[in-house]
Design a protein around this motif. Structure first.
Motif, short mmCIF file in Angstrom:
data_model
loop_
_atom_site.label_atom_id
_atom_site.label_comp_id
_atom_site.label_asym_id
_atom_site.label_seq_id
_atom_site.Cartn_x
_atom_site.Cartn_y
_atom_site.Cartn_z
N GLU A 8 0.89 -0.93 -0.14
CA GLU A 8 0.09 -0.03 0.03
C GLU A 8 0.76 1.34 0.07
N ARG A 9 1.81 1.19 0.85
CA ARG A 9 2.88 2.37 0.88
C ARG A 9 3.60 2.66 -0.25
N LYS A 10 3.94 1.45 -1.05
CA LYS A 10 4.52 1.63 -2.35
C LYS A 10 3.59 2.22 -3.47
N ALA A 11 2.43 1.78 -3.39
CA ALA A 11 1.42 2.05 -4.40
C ALA A 11 1.22 3.61 -4.19
N GLU A 12 1.23 4.05 -3.16
CA GLU A 12 0.84 5.57 -2.67
C GLU A 12 2.07 6.16 -3.03
N ASP A 13 3.35 6.04 -2.81
CA ASP A 13 4.41 6.59 -3.48
C ASP A 13 4.55 6.50 -4.66
N VAL A 41 1.62 2.51 -11.34
CA VAL A 41 0.89 2.10 -10.27
C VAL A 41 0.92 0.33 -10.35
N LEU A 42 0.35 0.11 -11.28
CA LEU A 42 -0.23 -1.41 -11.38
C LEU A 42 1.36 -2.30 -11.37
N ASP A 43 2.19 -1.80 -12.51
CA ASP A 43 3.63 -2.33 -12.45
C ASP A 43 4.23 -2.33 -11.12
N GLY A 44 4.23 -1.26 -10.44
CA GLY A 44 5.04 -1.18 -9.10
C GLY A 44 4.47 -2.07 -7.97
N VAL A 45 2.86 -2.17 -8.18
CA VAL A 45 2.47 -2.91 -7.11
C VAL A 45 2.76 -4.42 -7.33
N HIS A 51 8.00 -9.53 -5.67
CA HIS A 51 9.45 -9.39 -4.67
C HIS A 51 9.16 -10.12 -3.45
N ALA A 52 8.06 -9.68 -2.81
CA ALA A 52 7.42 -10.25 -1.61
C ALA A 52 7.37 -11.63 -1.25
N ASP A 66 -2.94 -7.45 -15.26
CA ASP A 66 -3.61 -7.35 -16.46
C ASP A 66 -5.16 -7.41 -16.36
N THR A 67 -5.69 -8.24 -15.60
CA THR A 67 -7.15 -8.13 -15.45
C THR A 67 -7.59 -6.67 -14.96
N ILE A 68 -6.95 -6.40 -13.76
CA ILE A 68 -7.08 -4.74 -13.23
C ILE A 68 -7.03 -3.70 -14.28
#
Length: 75
Positions: A8-13, A41-45, A51-52, A66-68
């Motif tokens: 969530e933090r990464k998406a906001e950033d 944003v989608l690529d980052g998330v 990674h996680a 891709d669906t989103i």
């Protein structure tokens, strides 16, 4: 839920960063700016989720990404 908080933090950033960077593309149509921001944003998330999970669910994560994108009107 540490992983999801981190995502969530990464998406906001990324959203904050894409807003600042998109202002440099004022000649682009607003729809193109929005699509570029959404993709970023989608690529980052997706990258953060891969990674996680150390890539264990890469195929599923990329499919969800891709669906989103399609549901949001992307290509």
């Amino acid at each position: 839920m540490g992983v999801f908080d981190d995502l969530e933090r990464k998406a906001e950033d990324l959203l904050k960063g894409s807003s600042a960077q998109d202002s440099s593309h004022d000649e682009d149509a607003p729809g193109e700016q929005k699509e570029r921001g959404i993709n970023k944003v989608l690529d980052g998330v997706a990258d953060a989720a891969n990674h996680a999970t150390r890539g264990a669910y890469e195929k599923q994560i990329d499919g969800a990404r891709d669906t989103i994108e399609k549901k949001l009107g992307g290509k």
